[in-house]
Design an enzyme around this catalytic site. Structure first.
Site, short mmCIF file in Angstrom:
data_model
loop_
_atom_site.label_atom_id
_atom_site.label_comp_id
_atom_site.label_asym_id
_atom_site.label_seq_id
_atom_site.Cartn_x
_atom_site.Cartn_y
_atom_site.Cartn_z
N HIS A 6 0.87 -1.08 0.03
CA HIS A 6 0.10 0.07 -0.05
C HIS A 6 0.95 1.23 -0.02
O HIS A 6 1.54 1.59 1.00
CB HIS A 6 -0.84 -0.16 1.07
CG HIS A 6 -1.78 1.16 1.45
ND1 HIS A 6 -1.88 1.95 2.36
CD2 HIS A 6 -2.83 1.73 0.86
CE1 HIS A 6 -2.64 2.85 2.41
NE2 HIS A 6 -3.13 2.65 1.46
N ARG A 7 0.90 2.02 -0.98
CA ARG A 7 1.75 3.08 -1.31
C ARG A 7 3.19 2.62 -1.32
O ARG A 7 4.11 3.51 -0.58
CB ARG A 7 1.41 4.26 -0.31
CG ARG A 7 -0.08 4.42 -0.08
CD ARG A 7 -0.16 5.72 0.98
NE ARG A 7 -1.60 5.78 1.44
CZ ARG A 7 -2.27 6.47 2.25
NH1 ARG A 7 -1.20 7.26 3.21
NH2 ARG A 7 -3.40 6.48 2.68
N GLU A 33 0.00 -0.83 -4.89
CA GLU A 33 -0.70 0.25 -4.80
C GLU A 33 -0.25 1.52 -4.87
O GLU A 33 0.67 1.87 -4.09
CB GLU A 33 -1.94 -0.10 -3.51
CG GLU A 33 -3.10 1.01 -3.80
CD GLU A 33 -3.21 2.05 -2.96
OE1 GLU A 33 -4.04 3.19 -3.17
OE2 GLU A 33 -2.04 2.58 -2.46
N ASP A 35 -1.29 6.13 -5.76
CA ASP A 35 -2.30 7.20 -6.10
C ASP A 35 -1.57 8.17 -6.89
O ASP A 35 -0.58 8.57 -6.94
CB ASP A 35 -2.31 7.84 -4.52
CG ASP A 35 -2.80 6.85 -3.36
OD1 ASP A 35 -3.92 6.29 -3.37
OD2 ASP A 35 -1.90 6.58 -2.63
N HIS A 48 -0.25 10.82 -2.30
CA HIS A 48 -1.62 10.38 -1.62
C HIS A 48 -2.49 11.78 -1.65
O HIS A 48 -3.56 11.61 -2.25
CB HIS A 48 -1.42 9.75 -0.64
CG HIS A 48 -2.86 9.38 0.02
ND1 HIS A 48 -3.61 10.28 0.92
CD2 HIS A 48 -3.63 8.44 -0.18
CE1 HIS A 48 -4.77 9.34 1.10
NE2 HIS A 48 -4.77 8.41 0.78
N GLU A 108 -4.78 3.96 -8.06
CA GLU A 108 -5.75 4.76 -7.60
C GLU A 108 -5.94 6.15 -8.11
O GLU A 108 -4.92 6.97 -7.85
CB GLU A 108 -5.94 4.86 -5.83
CG GLU A 108 -7.02 5.57 -5.46
CD GLU A 108 -7.27 5.74 -3.94
OE1 GLU A 108 -6.57 4.79 -3.23
OE2 GLU A 108 -7.87 6.46 -3.57
N LYS A 110 -7.05 9.80 -7.81
CA LYS A 110 -7.50 10.47 -6.74
C LYS A 110 -8.35 11.56 -7.04
O LYS A 110 -7.76 12.93 -7.10
CB LYS A 110 -6.17 10.93 -5.86
CG LYS A 110 -5.63 10.03 -4.86
CD LYS A 110 -6.71 10.05 -3.87
CE LYS A 110 -5.93 8.77 -2.58
NZ LYS A 110 -7.13 8.77 -1.76
N ASP A 228 0.51 -1.83 4.52
CA ASP A 228 1.93 -0.97 4.64
C ASP A 228 2.79 -1.92 4.96
O ASP A 228 4.09 -1.47 4.91
CB ASP A 228 1.70 0.04 6.03
CG ASP A 228 0.24 1.04 5.47
OD1 ASP A 228 -0.03 1.27 4.56
OD2 ASP A 228 -0.06 1.71 6.59
O1 G3P Z 1 -6.57 1.64 -2.51
C1 G3P Z 1 -6.54 1.36 -1.03
C2 G3P Z 1 -6.41 2.28 -0.09
O2 G3P Z 1 -5.12 3.22 -0.60
C3 G3P Z 1 -7.55 3.48 -0.40
O3 G3P Z 1 -7.27 4.28 0.77
O4 G3P Z 1 -7.03 6.64 1.67
O5 G3P Z 1 -5.22 5.04 1.10
O6 G3P Z 1 -6.24 6.26 -0.67
P1 G3P Z 1 -6.43 5.43 0.81
#
Ligand code: G3P
Length: 237
Positions: A6-7, A33, A35, A48, A108, A110, A228
């Site tokens: 995640h990120r 993942e 953003d 993000h 993602e 945004k 994470d």
């Molecule tokens: O894509 C999963 C997760 O990243 C969504 O929440 O706030 O981290 O963009 P957020």
């Protein structure tokens, strides 16, 4: 089950940076993942928040800076402040880094607060240019963005993010023709995953950092977890 960093490997490295993505690739995650936003000069960048302030020494919205201006900001994590791999990357830089790794990229888009003009087409054009379309999931909390993606390319894989309960969510997901639902972990039950699967909808869940949750959601047959700490998820399965 896909282990989405995640990120990037953001538990230990600055989120959404080339360093965090490189660390995730090194531990051979099955997914990453990230953003995406757009700059003043129309470039796709990976960060993000709309505002750079939380993660970089600076203030202001991504949309109000050119790429050249954004590249000057240093990351807020002290240990990585002068690390060249910890600047705001372009989506192209991230694709250059990740294209050779065997993994799924969850991009993602945004558009939750600012709907950057043409961002969906820009992302799809770029993933096509890199021949990565079949290894990408496009997700968004803005479900109009997902529908725009589907209009541009009806077969591109999409994920519908949500952080509040949605009534009859599987029916809703079918109606807007997404391939996967991406709920926050607190909104998930075994029954929901079963119902989604019966309807050919995948379930990828965020953000799963506790070992107990990882185990429980794996038992429920989740298709993917965003964490994470991909190194921990990797270690336990
Ligand atoms: O894509 C999963 C997760 O990243 C969504 O929440 O706030 O981290 O963009 P957020």
């Amino acid at each position: 089950m896909i282990n989405f960093a995640h990120r990037g490997a953001s538990g230990n490295f600055p989120e959404n940076t080339l360093l965090a993505f490189e660390k995730a690739i090194n531990i051979k995650v099955s997914g990453i993942e990230l953003d995406v936003h757009k700059t003043k000069d129309n470039r796709l960048v990976v960060i993000h928040d709309e505002d750079i302030e939380r993660t970089f020494y600076g203030k202001g919205l991504v949309k109000d800076f050119t790429l050249e201006e954004l590249k000057k900001f240093k990351c807020r994590k002290e240990l990585f402040r002068d690390n060249e791999k910890c600047k705001i990357p372009t989506l192209e830089e991230v694709l250059d880094l990740t294209r050779k790794a065997d993994l799924i990229l969850n991009i993602e888009i945004k558009t939750d607060n600012i709907h950057y003009k043409g961002i969906e087409k820009d992302v799809i054009d770029l993933i096509n240019r890199y021949s990565l379309r079949n290894r990408v999931i496009l997700s968004s909390f803005n479900h109009e963005t997902i529908q725009i993606c589907k209009k541009i390319d009806k077969d591109v894989a999409t994920g519908m993010l949500y952080d509040e309960p949605i009534e009859n969510v599987v029916e809703y997901a079918k109606r807007i023709k997404v391939n996967a639902i991406h709920p926050s972990k607190d909104l998930v039950s075994k029954e929901l995953i079963e119902e989604a699967h019966k309807n050919n909808i995948l379930v990828n869940i965020y953000t799963v950092n506790e070992i107990d949750d990882m185990k429980r959601l794996k038992e429920y047959n989740a298709n993917g977890l965003f964490t994470d700490y991909p190194e921990i998820l990797k270690e336990i399965f």
